[in-house]
Design a protein around this motif. Sequence first.
Motif, PDB file in Angstrom:
ATOM      1  N   LEU A   8      77.851  -7.547  89.341  1.00 22.70           N
ATOM      2  CA  LEU A   8      76.759  -7.127  88.919  1.00 22.70           C
ATOM      3  C   LEU A   8      76.353  -5.738  90.069  1.00 22.70           C
ATOM      4  O   LEU A   8      76.715  -5.814  90.993  1.00 22.70           O
ATOM      5  CB  LEU A   8      75.341  -7.706  89.053  1.00 22.70           C
ATOM      6  N   SER A   9      75.746  -4.619  89.238  1.00 23.49           N
ATOM      7  CA  SER A   9      75.467  -3.726  90.185  1.00 23.49           C
ATOM      8  C   SER A   9      74.016  -3.767  90.670  1.00 23.49           C
ATOM      9  O   SER A   9      73.453  -5.057  90.166  1.00 23.49           O
ATOM     10  CB  SER A   9      75.424  -2.167  89.309  1.00 23.49           C
ATOM     11  N   ALA A  10      73.475  -3.082  91.532  1.00 25.03           N
ATOM     12  CA  ALA A  10      72.104  -3.403  91.903  1.00 25.03           C
ATOM     13  C   ALA A  10      71.302  -3.167  90.602  1.00 25.03           C
ATOM     14  O   ALA A  10      70.255  -4.395  90.560  1.00 25.03           O
ATOM     15  CB  ALA A  10      71.787  -2.163  92.936  1.00 25.03           C
ATOM     16  N   THR A  11      71.439  -2.507  89.634  1.00 31.80           N
ATOM     17  CA  THR A  11      70.409  -2.489  88.524  1.00 31.80           C
ATOM     18  C   THR A  11      70.754  -3.826  87.629  1.00 31.80           C
ATOM     19  O   THR A  11      69.775  -4.259  87.335  1.00 31.80           O
ATOM     20  CB  THR A  11      71.078  -1.330  87.443  1.00 31.80           C
ATOM     21  N   GLY A  12      72.055  -4.293  87.864  1.00 30.27           N
ATOM     22  CA  GLY A  12      72.365  -5.641  87.043  1.00 30.27           C
ATOM     23  C   GLY A  12      71.586  -6.613  87.784  1.00 30.27           C
ATOM     24  O   GLY A  12      70.979  -7.486  86.987  1.00 30.27           O
ATOM     25  N   PHE A  13      71.325  -6.653  89.051  1.00 24.48           N
ATOM     26  CA  PHE A  13      70.594  -7.850  89.606  1.00 24.48           C
ATOM     27  C   PHE A  13      69.032  -7.705  89.456  1.00 24.48           C
ATOM     28  O   PHE A  13      68.685  -8.674  89.025  1.00 24.48           O
ATOM     29  CB  PHE A  13      70.817  -7.623  91.116  1.00 24.48           C
ATOM     30  N   ARG A  14      68.843  -6.556  89.379  1.00 27.63           N
ATOM     31  CA  ARG A  14      67.442  -6.151  89.012  1.00 27.63           C
ATOM     32  C   ARG A  14      66.948  -6.771  87.401  1.00 27.63           C
ATOM     33  O   ARG A  14      66.037  -7.445  87.107  1.00 27.63           O
ATOM     34  CB  ARG A  14      66.802  -4.841  89.007  1.00 27.63           C
ATOM     35  N   ALA A  43      73.685 -15.713  85.356  1.00 25.44           N
ATOM     36  CA  ALA A  43      73.286 -17.144  85.190  1.00 25.44           C
ATOM     37  C   ALA A  43      72.581 -17.662  86.428  1.00 25.44           C
ATOM     38  O   ALA A  43      71.513 -18.302  86.234  1.00 25.44           O
ATOM     39  CB  ALA A  43      74.378 -17.972  84.749  1.00 25.44           C
ATOM     40  N   ALA A  44      73.104 -17.729  87.465  1.00 26.60           N
ATOM     41  CA  ALA A  44      72.723 -18.015  88.834  1.00 26.60           C
ATOM     42  C   ALA A  44      71.262 -17.409  89.091  1.00 26.60           C
ATOM     43  O   ALA A  44      70.448 -18.156  89.505  1.00 26.60           O
ATOM     44  CB  ALA A  44      73.611 -17.651  90.019  1.00 26.60           C
ATOM     45  N   THR A  45      71.097 -16.176  88.840  1.00 24.28           N
ATOM     46  CA  THR A  45      69.844 -15.559  89.161  1.00 24.28           C
ATOM     47  C   THR A  45      68.949 -15.875  88.331  1.00 24.28           C
ATOM     48  O   THR A  45      67.786 -16.151  88.855  1.00 24.28           O
ATOM     49  CB  THR A  45      70.138 -13.962  89.059  1.00 24.28           C
ATOM     50  N   ILE A  46      69.110 -16.058  86.936  1.00 32.69           N
ATOM     51  CA  ILE A  46      67.978 -16.570  86.102  1.00 32.69           C
ATOM     52  C   ILE A  46      67.781 -18.052  86.202  1.00 32.69           C
ATOM     53  O   ILE A  46      66.579 -18.240  86.436  1.00 32.69           O
ATOM     54  CB  ILE A  46      68.901 -16.671  84.560  1.00 32.69           C
TER      55      ILE A  46
END
Length: 241
Positions: A8-14, A43-46
């Motif tokens: 993921l990019s930084a935007t993707g993580f946000r 998935a891990a972030t969610i």
Amino acid sequence: GQGVDEPLSATGFRQADAAGLFLSNVKFTHVFSSDLLRAKQTAATILGKNKFSNDLEIKYDARLRERKYGVAEGRPLTDLKAMAKAAGEQCPSFTPSGGETLDEVRERARDFFDFLCRLAVELEQKEQDTRAAASRSSEAPAEQSGFPWTNHCSETELSSDGASQTLDANILVVSHGAYMRNWIGYFVSDLNCTLPTDLTKSQLSSVSPNTGVSHFIVKLENGNVLKPEITCVCLNQDSHL
């Protein structure tokens, strides 16, 4: 596609953080993700934001991978469109050399959905035993969980006799845009999924925005996995972005 497994990019993580907060009050029983890195990280972030389910194990499944685009992978979308035009075809039905056809993608989606339905049926008896034990417990009720966009789709449903009945399975699936569009097409064309009345044809055929959320209720009458009753609650929800 599948061949370029970028993080993921930084935007993707946000965006993943925003989706996690949006779904933080939903109690999942299972989590499945594509085994591509960007989906794994989403998935891990969610799950890391979830109040009820952050200790669940994420199961990775290659059937949830994005559509394979062959020679077009890693190249700009304009190149794919140019290839399609040169072949006298339109995107997204065009299949680049070495790529997957739409029928092949749909077959992957069908196979995975069949697996989910069978999983839910296998869990039925176990869930019934859990409910019986919970009804005998004198413990105080736990914090309620629920979906953020509707009142009637919380973790519990009301049965015909007025008793609160926990859903057999509440499954989070993290996949990819083109794949999910084909999966939803399978729901609608093959399984007669009931759609929201205000959903337009263009919305139905569009690719979900990154971390867009779609919610489906699947009922298996008498454990019949061959005739699932599917209702779409929302499609490509992006109010969290």
